[in-house]
Design a protein around this motif. Structure first.
Motif: not given
Length: 242
Positions: A126-132
């Motif tokens: 799945y697509d995950w948007i994560v903090p750097l």
């Protein structure tokens, strides 16, 4: 992109209006020109009597493009697909201008991300948007997962998730339909009121084909006005393209 999706996007653009401008104009024009060519071919097959009607329709379309609403629609579509743009976010009461970059998810959507703080990656398919930079081991993970299901309606998915969240989380913040940051359903629960208690927020959005996009946000109570607010700002730029 199929014609139906273009039609929906142009209609949406007209509904909400805009005041920006032009690369996407070429894409919209290519699409309209393609439809006109198809109409001409159909006209040759069906007979001459269709020509006046098709001609009038084409003229109306062309005329529409040069009206204020037509330009607004073109500009809105272009704005949705600009490689980067500057948006204003209000985080913890302070307005910030952010340069955000266009990203395309595997699940059939686009979204703009502040790449100085977040990245899009694939995890568990799945697509995950994560903090750097994630926090320490004693802090719940922070991410926004976006996936699509094709075998269940948005209503059915929202009902299942609401039951799941109510069983697991002691604090229910919000459930039901919303129009912001996306049009769909929200289910928002928290494990407690301590600064590091886990927060889960789901948005369920129709995919226009009987299925749904499930957007799952995870963070912790103290990050609600930080990561939580930024995830919601990202979702204001969420557009389905599949």
């Amino acid at each position: 992109m199929d014609e139906r999706k273009w039609d929906e996007m142009i209609q949406t653009a007209l509904l909400y209006g805009t005041d920006e401008a032009a690369e996407q104009k070429e894409d919209v024009w290519v699409h309209i020109r393609s439809r006109m060519v198809k109409e001409r071919r159909k006209r040759r097959r069906v007979g001459r009597w269709v020509w006046p009607m098709a001609s009038v329709a084409a003229t109306v379309v062309l005329a529409f493009l040069f009206t204020a609403p037509g330009q607004a629609a073109i500009d809105q579509v272009r704005q949705w697909f600009a490689p980067k743009k500057v948006i204003t976010e209000e985080i913890e009461g302070q307005k910030e201008q952010k340069e955000v970059m266009l990203n395309e998810g595997k699940a059939g959507y686009i979204i703009y991300i502040d790449e100085s703080m977040y990245r899009l990656e694939t995890k568990n398919g799945y697509d995950w948007i994560v903090p750097l930079h994630q926090g320490g081991a004693n802090i719940p993970p922070v991410y926004m997962e976006i996936r699509q299901v094709t075998d269940r309606s948005p209503e059915a998915v929202a009902t299942e998730l609401e039951q799941e969240v109510k069983e697991k989380y002691s604090v229910i913040i919000q459930t039901g339909k919303v129009n912001e940051p996306v049009a769909g359903y929200v289910i928002h629960g928290e494990a407690g009121h301590q600064w590091n208690d886990e927060v889960v927020k789901y948005y369920v959005v129709s995919n226009g084909k009987g299925g749904a996009f499930i957007i799952e946000q995870r963070y912790f109570v103290e990050a609600s006005e930080g990561h939580g607010a930024r995830f919601d700002y990202m979702l204001k730029q969420f557009r389905i393209i599949d």
